[in-house]
Design a protein around this motif. Structure first.
Motif, PDB file in Angstrom:
ATOM      1  N   THR A 176       6.591  15.743   1.640  1.00  0.00           N
ATOM      2  CA  THR A 176       7.997  15.756   1.233  1.00  0.00           C
ATOM      3  C   THR A 176       8.881  15.169   2.323  1.00  0.00           C
ATOM      4  O   THR A 176       9.750  14.326   2.069  1.00  0.00           O
ATOM      5  CB  THR A 176       8.445  17.201   0.924  1.00  0.00           C
ATOM      6  OG1 THR A 176       7.638  17.736  -0.131  1.00  0.00           O
ATOM      7  CG2 THR A 176       9.906  17.235   0.513  1.00  0.00           C
ATOM      8  N   ALA A 177       8.654  15.619   3.559  1.00  0.00           N
ATOM      9  CA  ALA A 177       9.449  15.115   4.676  1.00  0.00           C
ATOM     10  C   ALA A 177       9.157  13.641   4.937  1.00  0.00           C
ATOM     11  O   ALA A 177      10.071  12.861   5.242  1.00  0.00           O
ATOM     12  CB  ALA A 177       9.165  15.941   5.926  1.00  0.00           C
ATOM     13  N   ALA A 178       7.890  13.249   4.822  1.00  0.00           N
ATOM     14  CA  ALA A 178       7.508  11.860   5.089  1.00  0.00           C
ATOM     15  C   ALA A 178       8.141  10.908   4.084  1.00  0.00           C
ATOM     16  O   ALA A 178       8.541   9.791   4.423  1.00  0.00           O
ATOM     17  CB  ALA A 178       5.992  11.723   5.067  1.00  0.00           C
ATOM     18  N   ALA A 179       8.226  11.343   2.829  1.00  0.00           N
ATOM     19  CA  ALA A 179       8.818  10.496   1.793  1.00  0.00           C
ATOM     20  C   ALA A 179      10.294  10.238   2.066  1.00  0.00           C
ATOM     21  O   ALA A 179      10.850   9.236   1.612  1.00  0.00           O
ATOM     22  CB  ALA A 179       8.642  11.144   0.424  1.00  0.00           C
ATOM     23  N   LEU A 180      10.944  11.136   2.812  1.00  0.00           N
ATOM     24  CA  LEU A 180      12.362  10.996   3.128  1.00  0.00           C
ATOM     25  C   LEU A 180      12.592  10.401   4.523  1.00  0.00           C
ATOM     26  O   LEU A 180      13.721  10.380   5.012  1.00  0.00           O
ATOM     27  CB  LEU A 180      13.044  12.369   3.050  1.00  0.00           C
ATOM     28  CG  LEU A 180      13.027  13.032   1.658  1.00  0.00           C
ATOM     29  CD1 LEU A 180      13.578  14.451   1.744  1.00  0.00           C
ATOM     30  CD2 LEU A 180      13.825  12.200   0.656  1.00  0.00           C
ATOM     31  N   ALA A 181      11.525   9.950   5.146  1.00  0.00           N
ATOM     32  CA  ALA A 181      11.643   9.384   6.494  1.00  0.00           C
ATOM     33  C   ALA A 181      12.481   8.111   6.483  1.00  0.00           C
ATOM     34  O   ALA A 181      12.586   7.409   5.472  1.00  0.00           O
ATOM     35  CB  ALA A 181      10.256   9.089   7.057  1.00  0.00           C
ATOM     36  N   GLU A 182      13.068   7.816   7.633  1.00  0.00           N
ATOM     37  CA  GLU A 182      13.877   6.614   7.804  1.00  0.00           C
ATOM     38  C   GLU A 182      13.313   5.790   8.953  1.00  0.00           C
ATOM     39  O   GLU A 182      12.536   6.294   9.780  1.00  0.00           O
ATOM     40  CB  GLU A 182      15.328   7.003   8.090  1.00  0.00           C
ATOM     41  CG  GLU A 182      15.979   7.796   6.962  1.00  0.00           C
ATOM     42  CD  GLU A 182      17.416   8.160   7.276  1.00  0.00           C
ATOM     43  OE1 GLU A 182      17.954   7.656   8.292  1.00  0.00           O
ATOM     44  OE2 GLU A 182      17.998   8.957   6.508  1.00  0.00           O
ATOM     45  N   PRO A 183      13.698   4.513   9.040  1.00  0.00           N
ATOM     46  CA  PRO A 183      13.189   3.655  10.116  1.00  0.00           C
ATOM     47  C   PRO A 183      13.461   4.181  11.520  1.00  0.00           C
ATOM     48  O   PRO A 183      12.731   3.847  12.459  1.00  0.00           O
ATOM     49  CB  PRO A 183      13.923   2.327   9.872  1.00  0.00           C
ATOM     50  CG  PRO A 183      14.145   2.310   8.396  1.00  0.00           C
ATOM     51  CD  PRO A 183      14.464   3.735   8.039  1.00  0.00           C
ATOM     52  N   ALA A 184      14.477   5.006  11.679  1.00  0.00           N
ATOM     53  CA  ALA A 184      14.797   5.555  13.000  1.00  0.00           C
ATOM     54  C   ALA A 184      13.932   6.756  13.354  1.00  0.00           C
ATOM     55  O   ALA A 184      14.049   7.306  14.462  1.00  0.00           O
ATOM     56  CB  ALA A 184      16.272   5.941  13.055  1.00  0.00           C
ATOM     57  N   ASP A 185      13.071   7.179  12.422  1.00  0.00           N
ATOM     58  CA  ASP A 185      12.218   8.343  12.651  1.00  0.00           C
ATOM     59  C   ASP A 185      10.864   7.940  13.246  1.00  0.00           C
ATOM     60  O   ASP A 185      10.409   6.812  13.094  1.00  0.00           O
ATOM     61  CB  ASP A 185      11.972   9.087  11.340  1.00  0.00           C
ATOM     62  CG  ASP A 185      13.249   9.679  10.758  1.00  0.00           C
ATOM     63  OD1 ASP A 185      14.226   9.815  11.513  1.00  0.00           O
ATOM     64  OD2 ASP A 185      13.252   9.981   9.553  1.00  0.00           O
ATOM     65  N   VAL A 186      10.230   8.911  13.894  1.00  0.00           N
ATOM     66  CA  VAL A 186       8.867   8.737  14.397  1.00  0.00           C
ATOM     67  C   VAL A 186       7.982   9.809  13.790  1.00  0.00           C
ATOM     68  O   VAL A 186       8.342  10.992  13.779  1.00  0.00           O
ATOM     69  CB  VAL A 186       8.805   8.824  15.941  1.00  0.00           C
ATOM     70  CG1 VAL A 186       7.358   8.783  16.420  1.00  0.00           C
ATOM     71  CG2 VAL A 186       9.596   7.693  16.585  1.00  0.00           C
ATOM     72  N   TRP A 187       6.841   9.394  13.262  1.00  0.00           N
ATOM     73  CA  TRP A 187       5.869  10.331  12.716  1.00  0.00           C
ATOM     74  C   TRP A 187       4.591  10.272  13.552  1.00  0.00           C
ATOM     75  O   TRP A 187       4.026   9.201  13.745  1.00  0.00           O
ATOM     76  CB  TRP A 187       5.549  10.002  11.256  1.00  0.00           C
ATOM     77  CG  TRP A 187       6.362  10.839  10.315  1.00  0.00           C
ATOM     78  CD1 TRP A 187       7.643  10.623   9.936  1.00  0.00           C
ATOM     79  CD2 TRP A 187       5.939  12.039   9.661  1.00  0.00           C
ATOM     80  NE1 TRP A 187       8.062  11.618   9.075  1.00  0.00           N
ATOM     81  CE2 TRP A 187       7.031  12.496   8.887  1.00  0.00           C
ATOM     82  CE3 TRP A 187       4.749  12.758   9.644  1.00  0.00           C
ATOM     83  CZ2 TRP A 187       6.965  13.656   8.111  1.00  0.00           C
ATOM     84  CZ3 TRP A 187       4.682  13.911   8.884  1.00  0.00           C
ATOM     85  CH2 TRP A 187       5.775  14.357   8.129  1.00  0.00           C
ATOM     86  N   VAL A 188       4.142  11.439  14.019  1.00  0.00           N
ATOM     87  CA  VAL A 188       2.939  11.531  14.845  1.00  0.00           C
ATOM     88  C   VAL A 188       1.862  12.285  14.066  1.00  0.00           C
ATOM     89  O   VAL A 188       2.111  13.376  13.554  1.00  0.00           O
ATOM     90  CB  VAL A 188       3.221  12.273  16.172  1.00  0.00           C
ATOM     91  CG1 VAL A 188       1.968  12.317  17.039  1.00  0.00           C
ATOM     92  CG2 VAL A 188       4.376  11.602  16.923  1.00  0.00           C
ATOM     93  N   GLY A 189       0.681  11.701  13.960  1.00  0.00           N
ATOM     94  CA  GLY A 189      -0.450  12.369  13.325  1.00  0.00           C
ATOM     95  C   GLY A 189      -1.462  12.768  14.374  1.00  0.00           C
ATOM     96  O   GLY A 189      -1.851  11.941  15.206  1.00  0.00           O
ATOM     97  N   VAL A 190      -1.881  14.031  14.339  1.00  0.00           N
ATOM     98  CA  VAL A 190      -2.865  14.531  15.303  1.00  0.00           C
ATOM     99  C   VAL A 190      -4.127  14.920  14.543  1.00  0.00           C
ATOM    100  O   VAL A 190      -4.101  15.816  13.693  1.00  0.00           O
ATOM    101  CB  VAL A 190      -2.328  15.755  16.088  1.00  0.00           C
ATOM    102  CG1 VAL A 190      -3.319  16.171  17.167  1.00  0.00           C
ATOM    103  CG2 VAL A 190      -0.970  15.456  16.703  1.00  0.00           C
ATOM    104  N   SER A 191      -5.220  14.244  14.815  1.00  0.00           N
ATOM    105  CA  SER A 191      -6.488  14.537  14.141  1.00  0.00           C
ATOM    106  C   SER A 191      -7.636  14.051  14.999  1.00  0.00           C
ATOM    107  O   SER A 191      -7.677  12.880  15.376  1.00  0.00           O
ATOM    108  CB  SER A 191      -6.546  13.847  12.770  1.00  0.00           C
ATOM    109  OG  SER A 191      -7.848  13.915  12.216  1.00  0.00           O
ATOM    110  N   CYS A 192      -8.552  14.935  15.298  1.00  0.00           N
ATOM    111  CA  CYS A 192      -9.707  14.578  16.121  1.00  0.00           C
ATOM    112  C   CYS A 192     -10.494  13.436  15.477  1.00  0.00           C
ATOM    113  O   CYS A 192     -10.761  12.413  16.105  1.00  0.00           O
ATOM    114  CB  CYS A 192     -10.600  15.802  16.320  1.00  0.00           C
ATOM    115  SG  CYS A 192     -12.133  15.474  17.240  1.00  0.00           S
TER     116      CYS A 192
END
Length: 292
Positions: A176-192
């Motif tokens: 839900t949050a990712a779908a509302l992301a904007e170009p000024a945002d940063v998304w970090v994924g943590v997965s081994c």
């Protein structure tokens, strides 16, 4: 030498192992099992020992970051000469291990994970992530299980220095949050593994929305890494008695700490003020609890 150095050869081999073909994986396992023997072997001898073709050996060497088998042998010889071969396969925990051995093996695995992560944590890649976070409108960090703890730690650290950091361990909320992301945002994924769907899909969605994406993963060839504009590779090998935790989580936390310090340095005045204000609020709360 253009490929990985002797210091980070361990991490390089382990990092790409899951993404190698079965034949290339057999060669990589021989390297992990006895690097000194491989260093002394000609390509013909290694071909016979691994049951693979010489062309496959060359491709495997290139997959590890070397120009060919000769360069890989030189790195293995250097690692073996420095006594690093015993680090390639730290002793696995066994059901009958006395606690003294458990302490030694766990401590060694975590120390090795930290050393391997530091060896392959390129300053220029870290700097790019720090720059992205420093100018971000909002930072979201996705992770589940043990990686979820790392996601929460990163968001909490950023919040302490005045950066809007939000951890997501629930895939529905993350999407839900990712779908509302904007170009000024940063998304970090943590997965081994870099293949955890609950992390991969939110990062994919955020990327499609235009956000800058970052991966913290053990596998630089994973799906998560492929979706990220910036990839920071952690190290740590999981075993039967250390599933999904310990060494891998420790190495991820090292990366998070380096990111945090880098961001705090870039925003020193505002970060220092934010740390002072937040510490004051926590100290006042603690003082009231003691008095009550």
């Amino acid at each position: 030498m253009s490929g990985p150095t002797a210091a980070n050869l361990v991490a390089s081999v382990r990092a790409v192992l899951p993404s190698l073909t079965p034949s290339a994986r057999s060669i990589a396992r021989l390297i992990l099992d006895d690097p000194a023997v491989v260093a002394r072997s000609t390509i013909t001898e290694l071909s016979a020992a691994s049951g693979t073709s010489q062309a496959t050996i060359v491709r495997t060497a290139r997959a590890l970051g070397f120009s060919g088998y000769s360069e890989l042998r030189l790195a293995l010889a250097a690692a073996s000469g420095r006594g690093e071969q015993d680090r390639l396969v730290p002793g696995d925990l066994a059901p009958g291990d006395p606690l003294a051995d458990v302490i030694a093996k766990v401590a060694r695995a975590e120390a090795d994970a930290l050393a391997d992560t530091a060896a392959q944590l390129a300053p220029e890649r870290l700097n790019a992530v720090v720059a992205a976070l420093t100018g971000a409108r909002r930072v979201s960090v996705a992770g589940v299980g043990a990686s979820g703890l790392v996601a929460a730690d990163m968001a909490q650290k950023l919040m302490r220095i005045g950066i809007a950091g939000h951890p997501f361990t629930d895939v529905h909320l993350a999407l839900t949050a990712a779908a509302l992301a904007e170009p000024a945002d940063v998304w970090v994924g943590v997965s081994c593994t870099g293949e955890t769907a609950d992390v991969v899909e939110p990062v994919r969605t955020a990327r499609e929305a235009g956000a800058t994406t970052v991966a913290i993963t053990n596998n630089p060839r994973s799906t998560l890494a492929g979706l990220a504009a910036h990839v920071l590779v952690s190290a740590g090998r999981e075993t039967a008695f250390r599933p999904g935790a310990l060494a891998s989580r420790i190495s991820q936390l090292l990366i998070v700490d380096c990111i945090f310090v880098g961001v705090a340095q870039r925003t020193f005045e505002t970060s220092e003020a934010a740390l002072r204000v937040t510490k004051g609020a926590l100290d006042r709360y603690g003082g009231r609890r003691i008095r009550s």
